[in-house]
Design a protein around this motif. Sequence first.
Motif, PDB file in Angstrom:
ATOM      1  N   PHE A 179      23.956  87.192  40.703  1.00  0.00           N
ATOM      2  CA  PHE A 179      22.745  86.381  40.636  1.00  0.00           C
ATOM      3  C   PHE A 179      23.001  84.906  40.950  1.00  0.00           C
ATOM      4  O   PHE A 179      22.064  84.115  40.982  1.00  0.00           O
ATOM      5  CB  PHE A 179      22.107  86.520  39.255  1.00  0.00           C
ATOM      6  N   HIS A 180      24.254  84.550  41.180  1.00  0.00           N
ATOM      7  CA  HIS A 180      24.588  83.170  41.546  1.00  0.00           C
ATOM      8  C   HIS A 180      25.127  83.064  42.969  1.00  0.00           C
ATOM      9  O   HIS A 180      25.536  81.975  43.392  1.00  0.00           O
ATOM     10  CB  HIS A 180      25.611  82.603  40.567  1.00  0.00           C
ATOM     11  N   ALA A 181      25.138  84.155  43.703  1.00  0.00           N
ATOM     12  CA  ALA A 181      25.720  84.143  45.051  1.00  0.00           C
ATOM     13  C   ALA A 181      24.921  83.291  46.020  1.00  0.00           C
ATOM     14  O   ALA A 181      25.413  82.946  47.092  1.00  0.00           O
ATOM     15  CB  ALA A 181      25.838  85.575  45.581  1.00  0.00           C
ATOM     16  N   ASP A 182      23.692  82.952  45.659  1.00  0.00           N
ATOM     17  CA  ASP A 182      22.841  82.171  46.556  1.00  0.00           C
ATOM     18  C   ASP A 182      23.003  80.669  46.366  1.00  0.00           C
ATOM     19  O   ASP A 182      22.401  79.889  47.119  1.00  0.00           O
ATOM     20  CB  ASP A 182      21.373  82.527  46.304  1.00  0.00           C
ATOM     21  N   ILE A 183      23.781  80.247  45.379  1.00  0.00           N
ATOM     22  CA  ILE A 183      23.848  78.818  45.052  1.00  0.00           C
ATOM     23  C   ILE A 183      24.267  77.971  46.256  1.00  0.00           C
ATOM     24  O   ILE A 183      23.733  76.886  46.479  1.00  0.00           O
ATOM     25  CB  ILE A 183      24.804  78.587  43.858  1.00  0.00           C
ATOM     26  N   ASP A 184      25.202  78.465  47.040  1.00  0.00           N
ATOM     27  CA  ASP A 184      25.667  77.716  48.216  1.00  0.00           C
ATOM     28  C   ASP A 184      25.007  78.178  49.506  1.00  0.00           C
ATOM     29  O   ASP A 184      25.450  77.807  50.600  1.00  0.00           O
ATOM     30  CB  ASP A 184      27.190  77.853  48.344  1.00  0.00           C
ATOM     31  N   ASP A 185      23.943  78.979  49.384  1.00  0.00           N
ATOM     32  CA  ASP A 185      23.256  79.492  50.568  1.00  0.00           C
ATOM     33  C   ASP A 185      22.369  78.393  51.153  1.00  0.00           C
ATOM     34  O   ASP A 185      21.511  77.848  50.444  1.00  0.00           O
ATOM     35  CB  ASP A 185      22.410  80.713  50.195  1.00  0.00           C
ATOM     36  N   PRO A 186      22.547  78.044  52.433  1.00  0.00           N
ATOM     37  CA  PRO A 186      21.713  76.983  53.018  1.00  0.00           C
ATOM     38  C   PRO A 186      20.242  77.366  53.122  1.00  0.00           C
ATOM     39  O   PRO A 186      19.380  76.492  53.177  1.00  0.00           O
ATOM     40  CB  PRO A 186      22.327  76.776  54.410  1.00  0.00           C
ATOM     41  N   ALA A 187      19.936  78.673  53.138  1.00  0.00           N
ATOM     42  CA  ALA A 187      18.540  79.119  53.215  1.00  0.00           C
ATOM     43  C   ALA A 187      17.947  79.142  51.809  1.00  0.00           C
ATOM     44  O   ALA A 187      17.760  80.183  51.199  1.00  0.00           O
ATOM     45  CB  ALA A 187      18.455  80.493  53.862  1.00  0.00           C
ATOM     46  N   ALA A 188      17.646  77.962  51.270  1.00  0.00           N
ATOM     47  CA  ALA A 188      17.213  77.847  49.872  1.00  0.00           C
ATOM     48  C   ALA A 188      15.926  78.612  49.594  1.00  0.00           C
ATOM     49  O   ALA A 188      15.706  79.074  48.477  1.00  0.00           O
ATOM     50  CB  ALA A 188      17.029  76.381  49.508  1.00  0.00           C
ATOM     51  N   ILE A 189      15.078  78.765  50.620  1.00  0.00           N
ATOM     52  CA  ILE A 189      13.800  79.450  50.407  1.00  0.00           C
ATOM     53  C   ILE A 189      14.010  80.883  49.924  1.00  0.00           C
ATOM     54  O   ILE A 189      13.174  81.458  49.250  1.00  0.00           O
ATOM     55  CB  ILE A 189      12.935  79.426  51.689  1.00  0.00           C
ATOM     56  N   GLN A 190      15.173  81.459  50.263  1.00  0.00           N
ATOM     57  CA  GLN A 190      15.441  82.824  49.838  1.00  0.00           C
ATOM     58  C   GLN A 190      15.896  82.908  48.389  1.00  0.00           C
ATOM     59  O   GLN A 190      16.085  83.992  47.866  1.00  0.00           O
ATOM     60  CB  GLN A 190      16.495  83.460  50.750  1.00  0.00           C
ATOM     61  N   GLY A 191      16.070  81.762  47.733  1.00  0.00           N
ATOM     62  CA  GLY A 191      16.524  81.794  46.349  1.00  0.00           C
ATOM     63  C   GLY A 191      15.665  80.982  45.398  1.00  0.00           C
ATOM     64  O   GLY A 191      16.140  80.564  44.338  1.00  0.00           O
ATOM     65  N   LEU A 192      14.391  80.773  45.755  1.00  0.00           N
ATOM     66  CA  LEU A 192      13.530  79.934  44.914  1.00  0.00           C
ATOM     67  C   LEU A 192      13.367  80.517  43.513  1.00  0.00           C
ATOM     68  O   LEU A 192      13.342  79.779  42.523  1.00  0.00           O
ATOM     69  CB  LEU A 192      12.160  79.749  45.579  1.00  0.00           C
ATOM     70  N   LEU A 193      13.244  81.841  43.406  1.00  0.00           N
ATOM     71  CA  LEU A 193      13.100  82.468  42.091  1.00  0.00           C
ATOM     72  C   LEU A 193      14.356  82.240  41.266  1.00  0.00           C
ATOM     73  O   LEU A 193      14.282  81.896  40.076  1.00  0.00           O
ATOM     74  CB  LEU A 193      12.819  83.958  42.251  1.00  0.00           C
ATOM     75  N   PRO A 318      17.927  87.098  47.404  1.00  0.00           N
ATOM     76  CA  PRO A 318      18.697  86.587  48.543  1.00  0.00           C
ATOM     77  C   PRO A 318      19.751  87.598  48.980  1.00  0.00           C
ATOM     78  O   PRO A 318      20.392  88.239  48.137  1.00  0.00           O
ATOM     79  CB  PRO A 318      19.350  85.315  47.978  1.00  0.00           C
ATOM     80  N   PRO A 319      19.930  87.814  50.286  1.00  0.00           N
ATOM     81  CA  PRO A 319      20.902  88.796  50.777  1.00  0.00           C
ATOM     82  C   PRO A 319      22.285  88.641  50.172  1.00  0.00           C
ATOM     83  O   PRO A 319      22.951  89.633  49.870  1.00  0.00           O
ATOM     84  CB  PRO A 319      20.912  88.542  52.290  1.00  0.00           C
ATOM     85  N   ALA A 320      22.725  87.400  49.950  1.00  0.00           N
ATOM     86  CA  ALA A 320      24.062  87.180  49.390  1.00  0.00           C
ATOM     87  C   ALA A 320      24.200  87.803  48.011  1.00  0.00           C
ATOM     88  O   ALA A 320      25.292  88.254  47.635  1.00  0.00           O
ATOM     89  CB  ALA A 320      24.351  85.684  49.309  1.00  0.00           C
ATOM     90  N   CYS A 321      23.111  87.844  47.252  1.00  0.00           N
ATOM     91  CA  CYS A 321      23.152  88.424  45.897  1.00  0.00           C
ATOM     92  C   CYS A 321      23.341  89.936  45.950  1.00  0.00           C
ATOM     93  O   CYS A 321      23.916  90.523  45.025  1.00  0.00           O
ATOM     94  CB  CYS A 321      21.870  88.085  45.142  1.00  0.00           C
ATOM     95  N   SER A 322      22.857  90.575  47.004  1.00  0.00           N
ATOM     96  CA  SER A 322      23.029  92.023  47.171  1.00  0.00           C
ATOM     97  C   SER A 322      24.387  92.347  47.786  1.00  0.00           C
ATOM     98  O   SER A 322      25.079  93.271  47.345  1.00  0.00           O
ATOM     99  CB  SER A 322      21.917  92.588  48.065  1.00  0.00           C
TER     100      SER A 322
END
Length: 369
Positions: A179-193, A318-322
């Motif tokens: 659930f934290h894999a998106d923290i460094d993801d540049p596509a922030a819109i995919q991790g707003l939740l 976010p895809p990174a979380c999966s």
Amino acid sequence: MTEPRETAFTSFLKDFAENVGKFHKGANVLAGIRDEDVDVGATPKTLVMRRDKVELFRYEPTAKRTVETPVLIVYSLVGRYTIADLQSDRSLVRSLLAEGTDLWLIDWGKPGRTERWLMMDDYVDDYIHQAVHRICRETGHDKVTLLGICQGGVFATCYAALHPEKVKNLILTITPIDFHADIDDPAAIQGLLNIWIRSLAPEDIDRMVNALGGVIPGEFMSSIFSLMRPMHSLTKYNVGLFDIVDDKDRLMNFLRMEKWLADRPDHPGEAGRRWLKELYQENRLAEGRFELSGRIVDLRAIDMPVLNIYARDDHIIPPACSKALGGKIGSTDYTEIPHPSGHVGLFVSSESQGKPAKTIAEWLQARDG
């Protein structure tokens, strides 16, 4: 004699007249549609077991069996399973049946305040466990394939880790693991939740659940998801609906989706607290610290074949979380497949129809020996 040139005002009047006619035609179409006409989750199935409000169903076969191991669909508590069976031509369920699978479903029903104390432990180690045992008894198999969707995928993952002897294959779709894999993801819109939930203080989550009567109302969750795509939410009932209101087939597609969205059940408060605090905020599952029924959920115990399907344009998971799952399990038979769609589009978009089911069926056929 030449005709008068069309002015901006006469053009407006022409468009206005056309739109009024379109509106009247659409109103007549809408007037003839009843609630029962907007049927979702209509694929025939038989009730096999009921435990509290939870029901276990077996779908009626529609094709020759090509996959013998029974497949149990485990959906989320956040919505209803009917998104996987929205209508006859947009249904993961029907597509899987057409591919020859023995398909089962666990339906969580509609929890209310009487279920406010249910924990994730109850869903994984009681309801899913009992469903798996009943399926094995009915079919003569000693294992099942779990097909988890979204939050249901987390439940299926936990069950596979705690009870690997009962799971032959694990299939996950749009499922968060890290659930934290998106923290460094540049596509922030995919991790707003994720960002919003991580910004809450743990005591604020407790205050929210307590203030809402011990449950997280479906209407509250719907408003959160609507705010993630505000322009779409603002325009779909005027601009979007107006474009299709005179086309009954497209209108019915729209209404079925809206019926699914409006049918969001309440989420048991105690399970919700752990979901938000221990997974979203503390990331315990990915870090090997998540505990159910007194046991740590060790992802390395997942030694069966795993198929992980995620949506590349998912704005909720976010895809990174999966994708993080692959590096945390013990299985050497791991397949990861991206799909060019959004979170819900994986099941209902016209481009998706039949593709996930065919992928799943072929993957299972290769492992059903």
